[in-house]
Scaffold this motif. Sequence first.
Motif, PDB file in Angstrom:
ATOM      1  N   GLN A 130       0.918  -0.904   0.013  1.00 58.75           N
ATOM      2  CA  GLN A 130      -0.400  -0.286  -0.700  1.00 58.75           C
ATOM      3  C   GLN A 130       0.837   1.166   0.307  1.00 58.75           C
ATOM      4  O   GLN A 130       2.111   1.246   1.050  1.00 58.75           O
ATOM      5  CB  GLN A 130      -1.277   0.112   0.902  1.00 58.75           C
ATOM      6  CG  GLN A 130      -1.813  -1.263   1.124  1.00 58.75           C
ATOM      7  CD  GLN A 130      -2.704  -0.968   0.207  1.00 58.75           C
ATOM      8  OE1 GLN A 130      -3.193  -2.241  -0.262  1.00 58.75           O
ATOM      9  NE2 GLN A 130      -3.217  -0.343  -0.313  1.00 58.75           N
ATOM     10  N   THR A 131       0.539   2.324  -0.559  1.00 58.13           N
ATOM     11  CA  THR A 131       1.244   3.116  -0.568  1.00 58.13           C
ATOM     12  C   THR A 131      -0.362   4.096  -1.069  1.00 58.13           C
ATOM     13  O   THR A 131      -0.910   4.099  -1.260  1.00 58.13           O
ATOM     14  CB  THR A 131       2.518   3.739  -1.721  1.00 58.13           C
ATOM     15  OG1 THR A 131       3.329   4.480  -1.423  1.00 58.13           O
ATOM     16  CG2 THR A 131       2.343   3.002  -3.615  1.00 58.13           C
ATOM     17  N   TRP A 132       0.445   5.498  -1.974  1.00 61.41           N
ATOM     18  CA  TRP A 132       0.037   6.736  -2.270  1.00 61.41           C
ATOM     19  C   TRP A 132       0.673   7.782  -3.150  1.00 61.41           C
ATOM     20  O   TRP A 132       1.455   7.641  -2.771  1.00 61.41           O
ATOM     21  CB  TRP A 132       0.200   7.934  -0.791  1.00 61.41           C
ATOM     22  CG  TRP A 132      -1.231   7.573   0.292  1.00 61.41           C
ATOM     23  CD1 TRP A 132      -0.231   6.609   1.547  1.00 61.41           C
ATOM     24  CD2 TRP A 132      -2.293   7.039   0.689  1.00 61.41           C
ATOM     25  NE1 TRP A 132      -1.683   6.052   2.383  1.00 61.41           N
ATOM     26  CE2 TRP A 132      -2.718   6.629   2.149  1.00 61.41           C
ATOM     27  CE3 TRP A 132      -3.577   8.040   0.126  1.00 61.41           C
ATOM     28  CZ2 TRP A 132      -3.620   6.369   2.522  1.00 61.41           C
ATOM     29  CZ3 TRP A 132      -4.653   7.756   0.694  1.00 61.41           C
ATOM     30  CH2 TRP A 132      -5.100   7.064   1.551  1.00 61.41           C
ATOM     31  N   ALA A 133      -0.695   8.275  -3.590  1.00 63.21           N
ATOM     32  CA  ALA A 133      -0.430   8.967  -4.979  1.00 63.21           C
ATOM     33  C   ALA A 133      -1.436  10.480  -4.585  1.00 63.21           C
ATOM     34  O   ALA A 133      -2.136  10.569  -4.240  1.00 63.21           O
ATOM     35  CB  ALA A 133      -1.198   8.735  -6.350  1.00 63.21           C
ATOM     36  N   ARG A 134      -0.148  11.799  -4.764  1.00 62.23           N
ATOM     37  CA  ARG A 134      -0.920  13.286  -4.789  1.00 62.23           C
ATOM     38  C   ARG A 134      -0.992  13.291  -6.229  1.00 62.23           C
ATOM     39  O   ARG A 134       0.381  13.720  -6.150  1.00 62.23           O
ATOM     40  CB  ARG A 134       0.313  13.499  -3.385  1.00 62.23           C
ATOM     41  CG  ARG A 134       0.320  15.515  -3.483  1.00 62.23           C
ATOM     42  CD  ARG A 134       0.400  15.481  -2.236  1.00 62.23           C
ATOM     43  NE  ARG A 134      -0.391  15.264  -0.638  1.00 62.23           N
ATOM     44  CZ  ARG A 134      -0.045  15.010   0.244  1.00 62.23           C
ATOM     45  NH1 ARG A 134       0.983  16.536   0.515  1.00 62.23           N
ATOM     46  NH2 ARG A 134      -0.767  15.256   1.680  1.00 62.23           N
ATOM     47  N   GLN A 176      -7.703 -14.262  -3.268  1.00 58.94           N
ATOM     48  CA  GLN A 176      -6.450 -15.093  -3.582  1.00 58.94           C
ATOM     49  C   GLN A 176      -5.131 -14.111  -4.021  1.00 58.94           C
ATOM     50  O   GLN A 176      -5.720 -13.588  -4.921  1.00 58.94           O
ATOM     51  CB  GLN A 176      -6.417 -16.301  -4.442  1.00 58.94           C
ATOM     52  CG  GLN A 176      -7.943 -17.005  -3.538  1.00 58.94           C
ATOM     53  CD  GLN A 176      -8.167 -18.594  -4.201  1.00 58.94           C
ATOM     54  OE1 GLN A 176      -7.643 -19.542  -4.742  1.00 58.94           O
ATOM     55  NE2 GLN A 176      -9.511 -18.637  -4.928  1.00 58.94           N
ATOM     56  N   VAL A 177      -4.604 -14.527  -4.028  1.00 58.36           N
ATOM     57  CA  VAL A 177      -3.056 -13.441  -4.276  1.00 58.36           C
ATOM     58  C   VAL A 177      -2.449 -14.735  -5.076  1.00 58.36           C
ATOM     59  O   VAL A 177      -1.846 -15.286  -4.927  1.00 58.36           O
ATOM     60  CB  VAL A 177      -1.917 -12.900  -3.166  1.00 58.36           C
ATOM     61  CG1 VAL A 177      -0.681 -12.016  -4.113  1.00 58.36           C
ATOM     62  CG2 VAL A 177      -3.344 -12.155  -2.580  1.00 58.36           C
ATOM     63  N   ILE A 178      -2.410 -14.202  -6.910  1.00 62.18           N
ATOM     64  CA  ILE A 178      -2.333 -15.196  -7.912  1.00 62.18           C
ATOM     65  C   ILE A 178      -1.001 -14.433  -7.866  1.00 62.18           C
ATOM     66  O   ILE A 178      -0.643 -13.124  -8.813  1.00 62.18           O
ATOM     67  CB  ILE A 178      -3.275 -15.299  -8.395  1.00 62.18           C
ATOM     68  CG1 ILE A 178      -4.144 -15.995  -7.988  1.00 62.18           C
ATOM     69  CG2 ILE A 178      -2.635 -16.130  -9.560  1.00 62.18           C
ATOM     70  CD1 ILE A 178      -5.465 -15.622  -8.775  1.00 62.18           C
ATOM     71  N   VAL A 231       1.300  -3.704  -7.351  1.00 61.21           N
ATOM     72  CA  VAL A 231       1.681  -5.464  -6.858  1.00 61.21           C
ATOM     73  C   VAL A 231       2.157  -5.574  -7.990  1.00 61.21           C
ATOM     74  O   VAL A 231       3.435  -5.141  -9.007  1.00 61.21           O
ATOM     75  CB  VAL A 231      -0.028  -5.954  -7.590  1.00 61.21           C
ATOM     76  CG1 VAL A 231      -1.341  -5.607  -7.065  1.00 61.21           C
ATOM     77  CG2 VAL A 231       0.244  -5.832  -9.133  1.00 61.21           C
ATOM     78  N   GLU A 232       3.484  -7.533  -7.855  1.00 64.78           N
ATOM     79  CA  GLU A 232       4.367  -7.389  -8.018  1.00 64.78           C
ATOM     80  C   GLU A 232       3.985  -8.171  -9.530  1.00 64.78           C
ATOM     81  O   GLU A 232       3.271  -8.171 -10.251  1.00 64.78           O
ATOM     82  CB  GLU A 232       4.401  -9.061  -7.135  1.00 64.78           C
ATOM     83  CG  GLU A 232       5.149  -8.252  -5.837  1.00 64.78           C
ATOM     84  CD  GLU A 232       6.580  -9.429  -5.235  1.00 64.78           C
ATOM     85  OE1 GLU A 232       5.958 -10.398  -6.089  1.00 64.78           O
ATOM     86  OE2 GLU A 232       6.353  -9.608  -4.137  1.00 64.78           O
ATOM     87  N   TYR A 288      -5.225 -10.200  -8.090  1.00 59.71           N
ATOM     88  CA  TYR A 288      -5.969 -11.011  -7.574  1.00 59.71           C
ATOM     89  C   TYR A 288      -7.536 -11.577  -7.819  1.00 59.71           C
ATOM     90  O   TYR A 288      -8.482 -10.641  -8.391  1.00 59.71           O
ATOM     91  CB  TYR A 288      -6.516  -9.552  -5.952  1.00 59.71           C
ATOM     92  CG  TYR A 288      -5.069  -9.475  -5.721  1.00 59.71           C
ATOM     93  CD1 TYR A 288      -4.524  -9.528  -4.320  1.00 59.71           C
ATOM     94  CD2 TYR A 288      -4.357  -8.684  -6.584  1.00 59.71           C
ATOM     95  CE1 TYR A 288      -3.603  -9.453  -4.105  1.00 59.71           C
ATOM     96  CE2 TYR A 288      -3.497  -7.836  -6.194  1.00 59.71           C
ATOM     97  CZ  TYR A 288      -2.916  -8.444  -4.183  1.00 59.71           C
ATOM     98  OH  TYR A 288      -1.836  -7.958  -4.211  1.00 59.71           O
ATOM     99  N   LEU A 289      -7.870 -12.581  -7.134  1.00 57.43           N
ATOM    100  CA  LEU A 289      -9.316 -13.231  -7.031  1.00 57.43           C
ATOM    101  C   LEU A 289     -10.003 -13.263  -5.658  1.00 57.43           C
ATOM    102  O   LEU A 289      -9.743 -14.077  -4.409  1.00 57.43           O
ATOM    103  CB  LEU A 289      -8.824 -14.821  -7.301  1.00 57.43           C
ATOM    104  CG  LEU A 289     -10.194 -15.770  -7.993  1.00 57.43           C
ATOM    105  CD1 LEU A 289     -11.264 -14.987  -8.843  1.00 57.43           C
ATOM    106  CD2 LEU A 289     -10.236 -16.994  -8.097  1.00 57.43           C
ATOM    107  N   HIS A 290     -10.893 -12.329  -5.973  1.00 52.93           N
ATOM    108  CA  HIS A 290     -12.030 -11.992  -4.368  1.00 52.93           C
ATOM    109  C   HIS A 290     -12.795 -12.897  -4.469  1.00 52.93           C
ATOM    110  O   HIS A 290     -13.131 -12.812  -5.438  1.00 52.93           O
ATOM    111  CB  HIS A 290     -12.098 -11.181  -4.058  1.00 52.93           C
ATOM    112  CG  HIS A 290     -11.187  -9.647  -4.520  1.00 52.93           C
ATOM    113  ND1 HIS A 290     -10.376  -9.311  -3.473  1.00 52.93           N
ATOM    114  CD2 HIS A 290     -10.609  -9.285  -5.772  1.00 52.93           C
ATOM    115  CE1 HIS A 290      -9.766  -8.696  -4.236  1.00 52.93           C
ATOM    116  NE2 HIS A 290      -8.823  -8.153  -5.141  1.00 52.93           N
TER     117      HIS A 290
END
Length: 321
Positions: free
Chosen positions: A4-8, A79-81, A36-37, A42-44
Amino acid sequence: IAGQTWARFRASEGAGTQSLGGGGEGEVEDYEVTLVEANTSYLHYPSENQFVTLAYEDRWPQTGDYDFNDVAMLYRVTQVIQYNETTQTNQVVRFDITGELLAYGASYSNGFAIQLPEIARADINNSLISLEYNGMAQNSANVLEADQSNAVIIISDNLKNNFATTCPFGYFKTQSTCIDSDRFTFTVKVPLNTPIELNAMPEMPLDPFIFATDNRQRNDVFGNTFPGRSLEIHLADKPNTNLGSREYFNDYDDNSDLSSKFYRTSLNLPWAIEVAGEWAVPLAHVDITVAYPKFSNFIITNGSQDQDWANKPISHKVYQN
């Protein structure tokens, strides 16, 4: 770096405005961003911004008051894929499970856990498991339960310790005359030692269940004994874990066959249900079949009829925020 990060974004009438400090007339907007790498997706379940409701009746093997508000939990699995270019397959490298306590109408003490069916305990990278309550990191040393063959993730061994209430009997959001404002949310991240192909993953929602807290009284079935951790209550047809006792099956109202049928009555009624979205739980001591008149027929017909039962409550029989 992934995470997690931020964009300003800043717009100003002055030239050379920096990300920090004054900038004269203008506008500043910040947006939270997830990096993300490479080759990661991601599958939710059920979706990125939705939950299912899990609701439990905790008096098993008796039906008790059958109100399904003893524990009610909003629940989502991510699920992180990562894509493996060598094998050209999508592989799951981590589970992220998020939830929020929706209601607690039990006088008994219950824990909450998730079994990962067909995923061995040894397949979990225990050193990297993380657990948060209300956004605050918790000690994760005992999150991966010992003495299990499948991986079992303990969210709480006594949910009564995770919320504050002034309502009678210590109930939480189950009485129309008592409105609670406290919240209990959790997020647990469970990395795998070895990635597993996506098509080999167990069915969602995995196997979330409640269990009796050690050294706490239970219903009359148990008399003066405390069943503790060995008493588990799962979704219908989900078997108990290694630490769950089978001696309570086929007692009182339970009619399990211990092969494919678990936690059902002779009418196939369950002790735990999964409902799409945020569900309005029955008020304390109001039978679900009274609060939701179509529920029984939906279960008895194996879901072929009254599929809208969860959207048809008797309004004064369910809890309203």
